[in-house]
Design an enzyme around this catalytic site. Structure first.
Site, PDB file in Angstrom:
ATOM      1  N   ASN A 109      -0.409  -0.165  65.309  1.00 45.77           N
ATOM      2  CA  ASN A 109      -1.341   0.767  64.665  1.00 45.77           C
ATOM      3  C   ASN A 109      -0.647   1.986  64.049  1.00 45.77           C
ATOM      4  O   ASN A 109      -1.110   2.513  63.039  1.00 45.77           O
ATOM      5  CB  ASN A 109      -2.440   1.200  65.634  1.00 45.77           C
ATOM      6  CG  ASN A 109      -1.894   1.832  66.899  1.00 45.77           C
ATOM      7  OD1 ASN A 109      -0.760   1.574  67.299  1.00 45.77           O
ATOM      8  ND2 ASN A 109      -2.701   2.651  67.543  1.00 45.77           N
ATOM      9  N   GLU A 149       2.758   3.493  77.430  1.00 43.18           N
ATOM     10  CA  GLU A 149       1.612   4.171  76.816  1.00 43.18           C
ATOM     11  C   GLU A 149       0.651   3.069  76.404  1.00 43.18           C
ATOM     12  O   GLU A 149       0.870   2.354  75.432  1.00 43.18           O
ATOM     13  CB  GLU A 149       2.068   5.004  75.617  1.00 43.18           C
ATOM     14  CG  GLU A 149       1.064   6.082  75.217  1.00 43.18           C
ATOM     15  CD  GLU A 149      -0.052   5.529  74.342  1.00 43.18           C
ATOM     16  OE1 GLU A 149      -1.215   5.588  74.789  1.00 43.18           O
ATOM     17  OE2 GLU A 149       0.226   5.052  73.240  1.00 43.18           O
ATOM     18  N   GLU A 192       5.056  10.786  76.638  1.00 42.33           N
ATOM     19  CA  GLU A 192       5.833  10.911  75.407  1.00 42.33           C
ATOM     20  C   GLU A 192       5.572  12.287  74.819  1.00 42.33           C
ATOM     21  O   GLU A 192       4.487  12.860  74.987  1.00 42.33           O
ATOM     22  CB  GLU A 192       5.453   9.813  74.418  1.00 42.33           C
ATOM     23  CG  GLU A 192       5.824   8.430  74.920  1.00 42.33           C
ATOM     24  CD  GLU A 192       5.622   7.337  73.892  1.00 42.33           C
ATOM     25  OE1 GLU A 192       6.609   6.624  73.629  1.00 42.33           O
ATOM     26  OE2 GLU A 192       4.507   7.197  73.374  1.00 42.33           O
ATOM     27  N   CYS A 212      -5.499   4.266  70.357  1.00 41.97           N
ATOM     28  CA  CYS A 212      -5.636   4.025  71.793  1.00 41.97           C
ATOM     29  C   CYS A 212      -6.393   5.147  72.508  1.00 41.97           C
ATOM     30  O   CYS A 212      -7.020   4.917  73.539  1.00 41.97           O
ATOM     31  CB  CYS A 212      -4.265   3.824  72.432  1.00 41.97           C
ATOM     32  SG  CYS A 212      -3.087   5.140  72.093  1.00 41.97           S
TER      33      CYS A 212
END
Length: 539
Positions: free
Chosen positions: A164, A262, A505, A296
């Protein structure tokens, strides 16, 4: 260079091979696959995946490059990353066009978000390590002794990207990895691999030594799994769906590899009764329709108070006219296709389940509005377009409110805020310190919001900032927004709770996940305290 009538450049791509040791190398695999323009469903490039031998070569080159790169002063590594960030910005439009061609996302989005946020993260970690961000701690234990810590690089790391945000995620993984002194073998998603080699070549142009960054293409089962299980990989950083992340984390744990995961989410967006309706609706739209819902962190469970529901839905419907499907390179387009035919079918199944199985009332069906496919130019009608859909009167037990859809599907879940609400006791992990001064609806609302196995993101819309802070403390998610949704600056650490991931992150905290700690105790007193001494005489 040829181009479509709608302006997306169909570059004359030859086969795209692995990028190893600072250059493109012919794949030794006999296989190949095409990457597809989602807006038209037409092939745009041939991808030659890496064989296991190619992966071995990439890891070997990264291993050879590691000692010199990790020993290089952090400020010198920072200078290379700074140059890379500047080059990314200079090539913003070129890269954004590739991202649009590969993902189907509008150029209005890729040119202002994807490349920009990738470059920002590279710059952030360059600043961080260049400004002594890797320094350890020193503690004076006593006059003759002290201890200090060293933060040392891990070695060769594997990065596995998602489809994505291919360029952004590549930068989010590479920047802290390289800044900390590691080397990397990165595998982009096989669905959106177009920009990865170009990004790697930009880092080479910036002065990154050969072998420090390598790119291998291919699918998860053959290339990704082999990369993760390789004995010379010290860490795996993965972004993608929950089930895949669980397999990768389990595979890496068996070899005691470091991991950052993630993963997905089913995030709640809480609209409190005092919220500004315009702001809340805009937040809900960004949380569900930006990137065609393929984010997400999307806030797909929108909790709206009964007292506000009618006005909220009226405002939302009025704003749906601003969702504009069209040619991805058109400046007015802000809603693109889904990324692939497979994903389109998945999202359509959830939409069908919402109607036929969950029996959720449909508040808005874009396929019957101006987002209908018949309004698209003829050459786009074969693309993977999925008009937005809004369900209302949703409940917590519906499939569409429990499973991650990853598409433009917004679910409104009303909650009672004026009539008597059921009493509920929050577990300690959701404690609000004191519930005596809370609105009576809030404990039950928070319980519903947290009633999921995932915990990536959550958000609250309210004018009461004190109450917002208390909600933020009680919500079980790694990322929280108050009166906003989706912004993810380089300075902000992001990561999931529960089944949504491990580690973070971005932000200062992310650097910890790319280094290992070494503690050193120094005794300067000239003697060692020991129990092995001459036996004392007894009187």
């Amino acid at each position: 260079m040829a181009s479509t009538s709608h302006g997306v450049s169909h570059l004359a791509h030859g086969p795209i091979h692995p990028y190893i040791n600072g250059k493109t190398c012919d794949s030794s695999s006999s296989h190949a696959f095409h990457t597809i323009d989602p807006s038209t469903s037409t092939p745009v490039a041939l991808i030659r995946p890496a064989s296991h031998a190619d992966v071995d070569t990439a890891i070997e080159e990264a291993s050879v490059a590691f000692p010199a790169w990790s020993a290089r002063p952090a400020v010198e590594r920072a200078r290379i990353l700074h140059k890379a960030a500047n080059l990314l910005r200079e090539k913003n439009d070129e890269l954004a066009k590739l991202e649009t061609l590969d993902t189907g996302k509008p150029f209005s989005e890729t040119s202002t978000v994807d490349v920009v946020t990738g470059a920002d993260v590279v710059e952030f970690f360059a600043n961080l390590v260049g400004g002594a961000g890797l320094n350890g701690e020193t503690t004076q234990l006593r006059e003759e002794a002290y201890c200090y810590t060293r933060r040392e690089a891990l070695g060769v790391c594997a990065g596995i990207g998602a489809w994505n945000y291919p360029l952004q995620i590549q930068c989010w993984k590479m920047a802290p990895c390289l800044a900390a002194g590691n080397t990397m073998v990165f595998k982009p998603s096989e669905v959106t691999p177009l920009s990865s080699n170009l990004v790697a070549s930009i880092f080479t142009e910036a002065g990154l030594p050969s072998g420090v960054l390598n790119i291998v293409h291919g699918d998860g089962p053959s290339v990704g799994s082999y990369l993760v299980s390789h004995p010379r990989i010290a860490k795996v950083s993965f972004t993608g769906q929950v089930s895949t992340g669980q397999r990768i984390a389990g595979q890496a744990a068996g070899d005691m590899k470091y991991v950052t995961m993630e993963l997905g989410g089913k995030s709640p967006l809480l609209v409190l009764p005092d919220a500004n309706i315009e702001t809340a609706v805009e937040g809900a739209m960004m949380a569900n329709f930006f990137s065609t819902g393929q984010v997400c962190t999307n806030g797909t469970r929108v909790f709206v108070p009964r007292s506000m529901q009618k006005e909220f839905e009226k405002t939302l419907l009025a704003k749906m006219k601003h969702v504009r499907m069209g040619a991805p390179m058109d400046a007015d387009t802000n809603f693109g296709p889904l990324v692939s035919e497979q994903h389109l079918k998945k999202v359509q199944r959830y939409m069908k389940d919402g109607v036929e199985t969950d029996k959720a009332p449909v508040l808005y069906d874009g396929s019957k509005q101006h987002q209908a496919l018949r309004h698209l130019p003829a050459d786009l009608q074969k693309g993977y377009w999925c008009p937005p859909m809004i369900f209302t009167e949703c409940t917590d037990d519906m499939l569409i409110t429990r499973e991650e859809i990853f598409g433009p599907v917004l679910c409104i879940l009303p909650y009672a805020d004026t009539s008597p609400v059921p009493a509920i006791s929050l577990p300690p992990s959701q404690s609000l310190t004191s519930t005596s001064s809370l609105p009576p609806y809030l404990p039950a609302l928070l319980h519903r919001a947290n009633d999921t196995s995932l915990g990536l993101a959550a958000g609250v819309f309210t004018k009461d900032i004190n109450l917002a802070h208390r909600c933020a403390a009680a919500l079980q998610a790694g990322i929280l927004w108050v009166n906003s949704w989706g912004e993810s600056p380089a300075e902000m650490s992001v990561g999931g709770w529960k089944g949504s991931g491990v580690g973070v992150e971005n932000g200062r905290k992310a650097l910890d996940h790319w280094t290992r700690n070494k503690s050193v105790l120094v005794e300067m007193g000239g003697s060692v305290g020991s129990v092995f001494v001459e036996k004392s005489s007894k009187l």
